[in-house]
Design a protein around this motif. Structure first.
Motif, mmCIF file in Angstrom:
data_model
loop_
_atom_site.group_PDB
_atom_site.id
_atom_site.type_symbol
_atom_site.label_atom_id
_atom_site.label_comp_id
_atom_site.label_asym_id
_atom_site.label_seq_id
_atom_site.Cartn_x
_atom_site.Cartn_y
_atom_site.Cartn_z
ATOM 1 N N ARG A 14 0.935 -0.836 0.321
ATOM 2 C CA ARG A 14 -0.312 -0.149 -0.211
ATOM 3 C C ARG A 14 0.430 1.211 0.315
ATOM 4 O O ARG A 14 0.440 2.229 -0.033
ATOM 5 N N PHE A 15 1.855 1.358 0.175
ATOM 6 C CA PHE A 15 3.056 2.345 -0.257
ATOM 7 C C PHE A 15 2.900 3.228 -1.478
ATOM 8 O O PHE A 15 2.777 2.759 -2.551
ATOM 9 N N ALA A 16 2.834 4.914 -0.990
ATOM 10 C CA ALA A 16 2.874 5.646 -1.678
ATOM 11 C C ALA A 16 4.055 6.511 -1.597
ATOM 12 O O ALA A 16 3.487 7.923 -1.097
ATOM 13 N N VAL A 17 4.906 6.221 -2.247
ATOM 14 C CA VAL A 17 6.122 7.486 -2.148
ATOM 15 C C VAL A 17 6.968 8.189 -2.572
ATOM 16 O O VAL A 17 6.852 7.787 -4.360
ATOM 17 N N PRO A 18 6.700 9.314 -2.909
ATOM 18 C CA PRO A 18 6.754 10.658 -4.072
ATOM 19 C C PRO A 18 8.526 10.647 -4.001
ATOM 20 O O PRO A 18 9.259 10.596 -2.486
ATOM 21 N N GLY A 19 8.992 11.221 -5.277
ATOM 22 C CA GLY A 19 10.402 11.706 -4.863
ATOM 23 C C GLY A 19 10.721 12.198 -6.841
ATOM 24 O O GLY A 19 9.472 12.453 -7.105
ATOM 25 N N GLN A 20 12.004 12.346 -6.713
ATOM 26 C CA GLN A 20 12.366 13.296 -7.875
ATOM 27 C C GLN A 20 11.425 14.303 -7.957
ATOM 28 O O GLN A 20 11.187 14.676 -9.229
ATOM 29 N N PRO A 21 11.365 16.014 -6.858
ATOM 30 C CA PRO A 21 10.839 16.796 -7.163
ATOM 31 C C PRO A 21 11.513 17.271 -8.514
ATOM 32 O O PRO A 21 12.929 17.462 -8.572
ATOM 33 N N ALA A 22 10.381 18.816 -9.281
ATOM 34 C CA ALA A 22 11.159 18.796 -10.267
ATOM 35 C C ALA A 22 9.812 20.400 -10.409
ATOM 36 O O ALA A 22 8.757 20.243 -11.005
ATOM 37 N N LEU A 23 10.845 21.302 -9.596
ATOM 38 C CA LEU A 23 10.087 22.797 -9.588
ATOM 39 C C LEU A 23 9.663 23.164 -11.170
ATOM 40 O O LEU A 23 10.793 23.412 -11.565
ATOM 41 N N ALA A 24 8.471 23.630 -11.766
ATOM 42 C CA ALA A 24 8.685 24.612 -12.274
ATOM 43 C C ALA A 24 9.683 25.529 -12.805
ATOM 44 O O ALA A 24 9.686 26.223 -11.614
ATOM 45 N N PRO A 25 10.211 26.652 -14.124
ATOM 46 C CA PRO A 25 11.216 27.228 -13.837
ATOM 47 C C PRO A 25 10.507 28.519 -13.780
ATOM 48 O O PRO A 25 11.245 29.747 -12.680
ATOM 49 N N ASP A 26 9.227 29.096 -13.081
ATOM 50 C CA ASP A 26 8.951 29.959 -12.552
ATOM 51 C C ASP A 26 7.747 29.371 -11.177
ATOM 52 O O ASP A 26 7.856 30.463 -10.100
ATOM 53 N N GLY A 27 8.560 28.623 -10.637
ATOM 54 C CA GLY A 27 8.450 27.958 -9.059
ATOM 55 C C GLY A 27 6.733 28.178 -9.036
ATOM 56 O O GLY A 27 6.529 27.597 -8.016
ATOM 57 N N GLY A 28 5.897 27.322 -10.146
ATOM 58 C CA GLY A 28 3.992 27.457 -9.989
ATOM 59 C C GLY A 28 4.158 26.098 -9.658
ATOM 60 O O GLY A 28 2.733 26.244 -8.799
ATOM 61 N N GLN A 29 4.828 25.169 -9.516
ATOM 62 C CA GLN A 29 4.076 23.608 -9.168
ATOM 63 C C GLN A 29 5.546 22.981 -9.722
ATOM 64 O O GLN A 29 6.824 23.534 -10.423
ATOM 65 N N VAL A 30 4.913 21.944 -9.072
ATOM 66 C CA VAL A 30 6.405 20.525 -9.344
ATOM 67 C C VAL A 30 5.606 19.476 -9.686
ATOM 68 O O VAL A 30 4.874 19.075 -9.308
ATOM 69 N N ALA A 31 6.297 18.785 -10.400
ATOM 70 C CA ALA A 31 6.587 17.552 -10.826
ATOM 71 C C ALA A 31 6.683 16.852 -10.221
ATOM 72 O O ALA A 31 7.920 16.615 -9.674
ATOM 73 N N TYR A 32 6.999 15.294 -9.944
ATOM 74 C CA TYR A 32 7.322 14.520 -9.327
ATOM 75 C C TYR A 32 7.127 13.075 -10.049
ATOM 76 O O TYR A 32 6.149 12.731 -10.454
ATOM 77 N N THR A 33 7.649 12.365 -8.789
ATOM 78 C CA THR A 33 7.149 10.865 -9.070
ATOM 79 C C THR A 33 6.430 9.892 -8.157
ATOM 80 O O THR A 33 7.375 10.543 -7.162
ATOM 81 N N LEU A 34 5.931 8.896 -7.979
ATOM 82 C CA LEU A 34 5.341 8.447 -7.052
ATOM 83 C C LEU A 34 5.482 7.109 -7.639
ATOM 84 O O LEU A 34 4.493 6.542 -8.250
ATOM 85 N N THR A 35 5.967 6.112 -6.496
ATOM 86 C CA THR A 35 6.231 4.941 -6.803
ATOM 87 C C THR A 35 5.612 4.405 -5.734
ATOM 88 O O THR A 35 5.070 4.703 -4.155
ATOM 89 N N THR A 36 4.236 3.135 -5.680
ATOM 90 C CA THR A 36 3.643 1.904 -5.211
ATOM 91 C C THR A 36 4.044 0.655 -5.942
ATOM 92 O O THR A 36 5.123 0.888 -6.796
ATOM 93 N N GLN A 37 2.942 -0.013 -5.556
ATOM 94 C CA GLN A 37 3.220 -1.283 -5.466
ATOM 95 C C GLN A 37 2.031 -2.124 -5.835
ATOM 96 O O GLN A 37 1.671 -2.194 -5.962
ATOM 97 N N ASP A 38 2.604 -2.511 -7.416
ATOM 98 C CA ASP A 38 1.788 -3.680 -7.837
ATOM 99 C C ASP A 38 1.679 -4.856 -7.235
ATOM 100 O O ASP A 38 2.759 -5.785 -8.193
ATOM 101 N N ALA A 39 0.606 -5.041 -6.945
ATOM 102 C CA ALA A 39 0.943 -6.954 -5.939
ATOM 103 C C ALA A 39 0.605 -7.768 -7.209
ATOM 104 O O ALA A 39 1.112 -8.587 -7.631
ATOM 105 N N GLU A 40 -0.825 -7.554 -8.837
ATOM 106 C CA GLU A 40 -0.548 -8.599 -9.550
ATOM 107 C C GLU A 40 0.155 -9.243 -10.501
ATOM 108 O O GLU A 40 0.464 -10.155 -10.173
ATOM 109 N N HIS A 41 1.178 -7.633 -10.749
ATOM 110 C CA HIS A 41 2.371 -8.622 -11.798
ATOM 111 C C HIS A 41 3.487 -8.327 -10.853
ATOM 112 O O HIS A 41 4.731 -8.332 -11.570
ATOM 113 N N ASP A 42 3.576 -8.038 -9.275
ATOM 114 C CA ASP A 42 5.043 -8.251 -9.099
ATOM 115 C C ASP A 42 6.065 -7.147 -9.189
ATOM 116 O O ASP A 42 7.202 -7.451 -9.057
ATOM 117 N N ARG A 43 5.286 -5.803 -8.955
ATOM 118 C CA ARG A 43 6.508 -5.067 -9.625
ATOM 119 C C ARG A 43 6.461 -3.807 -8.525
ATOM 120 O O ARG A 43 5.084 -2.926 -8.665
#
Length: 655
Positions: A14-43
């Motif tokens: 059930r973990f949901a862990v964000p990382g790799q933040p990237a702040l937009a050049p104007d400082g207005g929003q942040v893109a990032y990755t969210l890592t979760t776990q897929d039990a069905e495909h075991d990945r």
């Protein structure tokens, strides 16, 4: 009333862990990755998300669905994101829409780096890798964890035109690029760290190099320092020098920030006064790339480790350009930027555009979360939390408290320890001692999504003790290098004496003490089980048993033989196999089958030695598991690792 419960091993799904933040050049929003776990495909699954950098009620929104999307990077005008999808470069409009591929390389592409004008993207990529059925011809040393021998494989620099997709290989020759490229401010040149030349595999040296951005198959020009180990490269805003993270020699020690003149003369060390290790970031070693900030880019924001936690620092102008601003630090002055005590940074992105408000987007772990995205105002120090993924994924879970303390060893050395336990648990009770890897890694005083067995054992009445013994990072360079040429011998008392202290205090039951550790911690677990009768059960993971054998079989063996334990006789003396006759404790060995850092043969040697001597022993190999499988491998393997460890130490310490 809300009912809470402690974390269990199976919560990993059930973990949901964000990382790799990237702040937009104007400082207005942040893109990032969210890592979760897929039990069905075991990945594990990674997807891209976007959150406004305003705080308040605005919720993050998903940009992609993965399953393998990572490394978002904003275009200079903020209209698009470049990212990796299953190892290939893709482009995604910031306003939404379909991602389009930019590369179709057989062996994938490296992380994207935009040119200043936004028209091109530079990346490193593998060339010369033979197919799975082809003979492997080897004339250089070199392995990669999870991949094995590199053979003729090299890593070169490429540039792709964003509009046309035309890709040019920029570098040629015997080159192995080891880090991200960086564009010069005028977009005409690229700088990068690389091992270059026919003997680079023997020396281990990584230097900073330059090449023209319009060249093809060009031989890189060395800038410096020769004979050093450079991790990252960036340009000073004026384009007259490079900012390096690394060190000028191959001797074991702290990485520093360096100002490297373009004429190849000796670099200037910028962080010597800090006496802390600069952390540019990597798997298992949280940190972030050093970045320029402030008026005319006069300040540098960077990460360094202090008392086990990766913290954020600011360096005042190091080139004489003028006084600092923001936190008030001036020429060459270093200050720690304000983050909550005990928290740690695993990603940082500073707004690139002048006048964007002096903001930095951070991935921050603390004692209640494995990591969330925060926004730091670099002028005021105000910290705003932008996400709450763990609270949403596991709203009913509360982590057990961690207490910091110091132990004074007989020779006067002070060892920083972390104790995790339920304050209501009866004492004395069972104790698990867990040893970190590296040997120059460190335990941090915040939550970790890796060592799930800690939380479950504490729920069963155990105390968990983690120790930053000699060699650990975050306590100065003398402490960092204190175990050189003396693995095991120099640091064994850093483990045994704190354990004795907890027994004397009535916290630990002397008959119910278990020992575990991974990588170097696996080595030290084997060593201590051979030289001490303190431990009733031992679980070494990713272990080292025979140091001389590492030189030819480990991806770090050559480095260990030169920088950690150079003398062959000492390697034999300090090998757990040399002392294996002393082992009595039931031992569970946990090891990735595709581990090229601590090769699986090391586990087999230890298993054979214990089994033939009548010691109760079991070995578990995880198919396809690299050395880092406990961080990002199959979720079923990670759960199995923790579950087996809990069961083993519980069984063999039962009253």
């Amino acid at each position: 009333m809300t009912t809470t419960r402690p974390l269990i091993v199976e919560d990993l799904y059930r973990f949901a862990v964000p990382g790799q933040p990237a702040l937009a050049p104007d400082g207005g929003q942040v893109a990032y990755t969210l890592t979760t776990q897929d039990a069905e495909h075991d990945r594990p699954v990674s997807s891209l998300w976007l959150v406004p950098a305003t705080g308040g009620p605005a919720a993050p929104r998903r940009l992609t669905h993965g399953p393998a999307d990572s490394a978002p990077q904003w275009s200079p005008d903020g209209t698009a994101l470049a990212f990796l999808r299953a190892g290939q470069l893709h482009l995604l409009p910031a306003g939404g829409g379909e991602a389009r591929p930019l590369t179709y390389r057989e062996h994938g592409a490296g992380l994207p780096v935009w040119s200043p004008d936004g028209g091109r993207i530079a990346f490193a990529a593998v060339v010369g890798r033979p197919g799975p059925a082809e003979p492997l011809v080897v004339d250089r040393l070199g392995k990669a964890d999870g991949e094995g021998l590199l053979g003729p494989q090299r890593t070169h620099l490429f540039v792709v035109e964003v509009d046309s997709g035309r890709t040019t290989r920029v570098t040629g020759g015997d080159v192995r690029i080891t880090g991200l490229p960086a564009w010069s401010p005028d977009g005409t040149r690229l700088a990068f760290p690389a091992a270059v030349g026919p003997d680079a595999d023997l020396t281990g040296a990584v230097g900073a190099f330059l090449v023209g951005a319009e060249e093809e198959d060009a031989v890189p020009r060395p800038v410096g320092p020769a004979g050093g180990l450079i991790r990252t490269v960036d340009w000073y805003p004026a384009g007259d020098a490079l900012l390096l993270a690394g060190r000028t020699t191959l001797a074991t020690g702290h990485d520093a920030l360096l100002r490297q003149p373009l004429d190849g003369s000796a670099p200037t060390a910028l962080t010597t006064a800090l006496d802390r290790n600069v952390m540019p970031g990597g798997p298992g070693y949280p940190g972030a790339l050093p970045q320029f900030h402030g008026e005319k880019g006069g300040q540098i924001v960077f990460c360094a480790r202090d008392r086990g936690a990766t913290r954020l620092y600011g360096l005042g102008p190091g080139d004489g350009s003028g006084p600092g601003d923001g936190f008030g630090f001036g020429f060459g002055e270093i200050v720690e930027l304000p983050l909550p005590p005990g928290s740690g940074v695993s990603g940082c992105s500073v707004a690139a555009r002048a006048g964007a408000g002096g903001r930095a987007a951070l991935a921050v772990a603390d004692r209640s979360s494995f990591g969330e995205i925060d926004l730091l105002d670099l002028a005021t120090g105000e910290l705003t939390r932008l996400t709450a993924h763990m609270a949403q994924a596991l709203p009913e879970v509360t982590l057990h408290p961690v207490t910091e303390r110091e132990f004074t060893i007989a020779d006067g050395t002070r060892v920083h320890g972390l104790i995790t336990r339920d304050p209501q648990a009866p004492a004395p009770g069972p104790l698990l001692v867990d040893l970190h890897g590296g040997p120059h890694n460190a335990w941090a005083p915040h939550a970790t999504p890796v060592h799930l067995y800690h939380q479950e054992l504490v729920s069963r009445g155990w105390t968990v003790l983690t120790l930053n013994i000699r060699g650990s990072d975050g306590y100065g360079e003398d402490f960092f290098t204190a175990a050189l040429d003396a693995w095991g011998e120099s640091d064994e008392q850093d483990v045994l004496q704190p354990v004795a202290a907890l027994v004397a205090e009535g916290l630990a039951d002397p008959g119910r003490i278990a020992l575990t550790g991974y990588s170097y911690g696996g080595y030290l677990s084997c060593w201590l089980s051979a030289r001490s009768d303190v431990f009733a059960a031992v679980v070494p993971g990713g272990l080292i048993a025979d140091l001389p054998a590492l030189a030819a079989t480990s991806d770090e063996g050559h480095e260990i033989g030169h920088a950690e334990i150079a003398d062959a006789a000492r390697q034999r003396e300090l090998s757990p196999l040399t002392h294996v006759d002393g082992v009595r404790a039931p031992t569970l060995i946990l090891h990735g089958a595709a581990d090229d850092t601590c090769p699986a043969g090391q586990a087999e040697q230890w298993f054979h030695a214990l089994r033939t001597r009548g010691v109760p022993v079991r070995m578990v190999r995880y198919p396809g598991g690299s050395h880092l499988f406990i961080l990002a491998g199959r979720p079923s393997h990670r759960v199995d690792y923790s579950r087996r460890l809990v069961d083993w130490v519980t069984e063999h310490t039962a009253r």
